[in-house]
Design a protein around this motif. Structure first.
Motif, PDB file in Angstrom:
ATOM      1  N   UNK A 160      36.679  39.841  44.841  1.00 44.12           N
ATOM      2  CA  UNK A 160      37.726  40.497  44.058  1.00 44.12           C
ATOM      3  C   UNK A 160      38.482  39.479  43.212  1.00 44.12           C
ATOM      4  N   UNK A 161      38.814  38.341  43.790  1.00 48.50           N
ATOM      5  CA  UNK A 161      39.561  37.319  43.060  1.00 48.50           C
ATOM      6  C   UNK A 161      38.719  36.672  41.963  1.00 48.50           C
ATOM      7  N   UNK A 162      37.458  36.421  42.238  1.00 50.30           N
ATOM      8  CA  UNK A 162      36.590  35.838  41.208  1.00 50.30           C
ATOM      9  C   UNK A 162      36.380  36.818  40.056  1.00 50.30           C
ATOM     10  N   UNK A 163      36.260  38.102  40.382  1.00 47.48           N
ATOM     11  CA  UNK A 163      36.126  39.112  39.320  1.00 47.48           C
ATOM     12  C   UNK A 163      37.385  39.152  38.460  1.00 47.48           C
ATOM     13  N   UNK A 164      38.561  39.062  39.099  1.00 48.61           N
ATOM     14  CA  UNK A 164      39.810  39.045  38.352  1.00 48.61           C
ATOM     15  C   UNK A 164      39.906  37.840  37.439  1.00 48.61           C
ATOM     16  N   UNK A 165      39.426  36.696  37.925  1.00 52.13           N
ATOM     17  CA  UNK A 165      39.430  35.480  37.101  1.00 52.13           C
ATOM     18  C   UNK A 165      38.586  35.670  35.857  1.00 52.13           C
ATOM     19  N   UNK A 166      37.374  36.195  36.033  1.00 53.67           N
ATOM     20  CA  UNK A 166      36.473  36.410  34.901  1.00 53.67           C
ATOM     21  C   UNK A 166      37.052  37.411  33.906  1.00 53.67           C
ATOM     22  N   UNK A 167      37.588  38.500  34.415  1.00 56.59           N
ATOM     23  CA  UNK A 167      38.167  39.534  33.543  1.00 56.59           C
ATOM     24  C   UNK A 167      39.351  38.969  32.762  1.00 56.59           C
ATOM     25  N   UNK A 168      40.181  38.165  33.429  1.00 57.75           N
ATOM     26  CA  UNK A 168      41.316  37.557  32.747  1.00 57.75           C
ATOM     27  C   UNK A 168      40.877  36.622  31.628  1.00 57.75           C
ATOM     28  N   UNK A 169      39.826  35.837  31.877  1.00 59.10           N
ATOM     29  CA  UNK A 169      39.324  34.923  30.848  1.00 59.10           C
ATOM     30  C   UNK A 169      38.728  35.693  29.674  1.00 59.10           C
TER      31      UNK A 169
END
Length: 393
Positions: A160-169
């Motif tokens: 979940x956190x890695x997906x959020x990082x990618x989406x934010x970038x």
């Protein structure tokens, strides 16, 4: 507005809210799974609101002063991605606290989104613009929170956190395609001197107090410890997404239903009182229900109840403020309700540590009942005041 400009802004806004909320439903169960106490969980959850209390208003004032919004959109996406990244790589609670605090910086940038979007429209279409962007907010939150449990169930908490990082970038990259029109003198910036004058407006202060209590309840329940209660009742990670939909869909629908059918029949103050009352009952019920199914059903009612009063309070905050000071009033109001984002989970966390998880929901219920009673008292005073003014003429 040109379609390309509108489309890019929609994408950036959705990615912004997805990044901010993609881990919210799993956050408290995740922190507990790492062995953190309820008091520490409350501190971490509350840091999101605490940071906003400190920087949201100064950031808005500075953005007004330099008349630039686009850089703050980029900061919002960058800090949202950084928050998710810190969660993904952190092993110590201090870094986890920093991660949630950074998300508060991201959330503080929201005011720049609203002002920039409004600048795409004519002055007399401001209400229409805010309606559109409010819809985008709910959609982004719903998508992010809906993905949360599914990602965690399929690939583990950190997915979940890695997906959020990618989406934010991705959102950060998209901000470079946004066009920012030059601002003229039609919009009056937030003035520090006006802040002190609007703080003496009794109506604004009362509505702000109610908003603080409303956000205390919201950040104790769905954005706080309700997912932990669901897990204690046997919910899987993917079922947390079901809990989100049960709460958020009625929450989103309530604003439209309330403004179109309920307020015209019973008035805004009565609708707010009913919303707080039912929200209080549903919040207390969280601690009493025997199964996840009953919990999800109760949160559908809770989502609708909270969706009744929160949008109405936003409108009442500036209803009696002269137009030239409404930006200042809104800045004060938004900073005020951030207190609820901090105080609710912070106090509930300490109570949960001492008396068990269910005690925080009793606190949330008490906040809701207090708000309902204040609404009754202040609505009567408001009616009496208007009656007196009418008689004087």
């Amino acid at each position: 507005m040109p379609f390309n400009r509108f489309f890019i802004f929609i994408i950036v806004t959705l990615l912004y809210w997805i990044t901010l909320y993609i881990y919210v439903p799993i956050l408290s169960p995740y922190l507990e799974s790492r062995g953190l106490s309820y008091s520490l969980v409350g501190i971490i959850l509350g840091s999101y609101g605490f940071v906003q209390i400190i920087i949201r208003l100064p950031l808005g004032i500075y953005s007004d002063r330099i008349r630039k919004r686009k850089p703050f959109l980029a900061i919002g996406l960058a800090t949202g991605a950084l928050s998710c990244l810190l969660f993904a790589i952190s092993n110590q609670w201090g870094w986890t606290l920093a991660a949630r605090a950074v998300s508060g910086i991201s959330a503080s940038c929201w005011v720049a989104f609203t002002v920039l979007f409004a600048s795409y429209y004519n002055k007399n279409e401001a209400t229409r613009a805010m309606g559109y962007i409010s819809t985008l907010t709910v959609c982004g939150q719903l998508i992010g929170m809906g993905l949360s449990g599914w990602l965690a169930d399929k690939w583990g908490w950190n997915a979940t956190f890695w997906a959020g990082t990618l989406i934010g970038l991705l959102g950060l990259a998209a901000t470079f395609a946004i066009k920012e029109p030059k601002e003229g003198t039609s919009r009056i910036p937030i003035q520090v001197k006006d802040l002190f004058s609007v703080m003496h407006n009794a109506s604004l202060v009362k509505v702000s107090i109610l908003a603080i209590l409303a956000h205390c309840v919201l950040f104790i329940t769905m954005f706080g410890f309700t997912p932990s209660q669901a897990v204690s009742l046997g919910a899987t990670k993917s079922e947390l997404s079901m809990l989100v939909f049960a709460f958020m869909i009625p929450h989103a629908a309530a604003a439209y239903i309330t403004s179109k059918w309920i307020v015209p029949r019973i008035g805004a103050w009565n609708a707010i009182m009913i919303g707080f009352t039912f929200s209080s009952i549903c919040t207390i019920a969280v601690s009493l229900l025997p199964s996840f199914g009953w919990l999800a059903a109760s949160q559908a009612f809770n989502g609708f109840a909270q969706g009744m009063h929160i949008p109405l309070l936003l409108g009442l905050a500036i209803q009696r403020i002269e137009p030239l000071k409404r930006a200042s009033a809104m800045g004060f109001y938004q900073s005020a309700y951030s207190i609820g984002m901090f105080a609710g989970p912070f106090i509930a966390g300490w109570l949960n540590q001492s008396y068990g998880l269910t005690s925080g929901f009793y606190l949330g219920g008490a906040f809701g009942l207090t708000a309902a009673m204040l609404t009754i008292v202040w609505s009567r005073a408001d009616k009496q005041s208007r009656h007196t003014v009418t008689e004087s003429f």
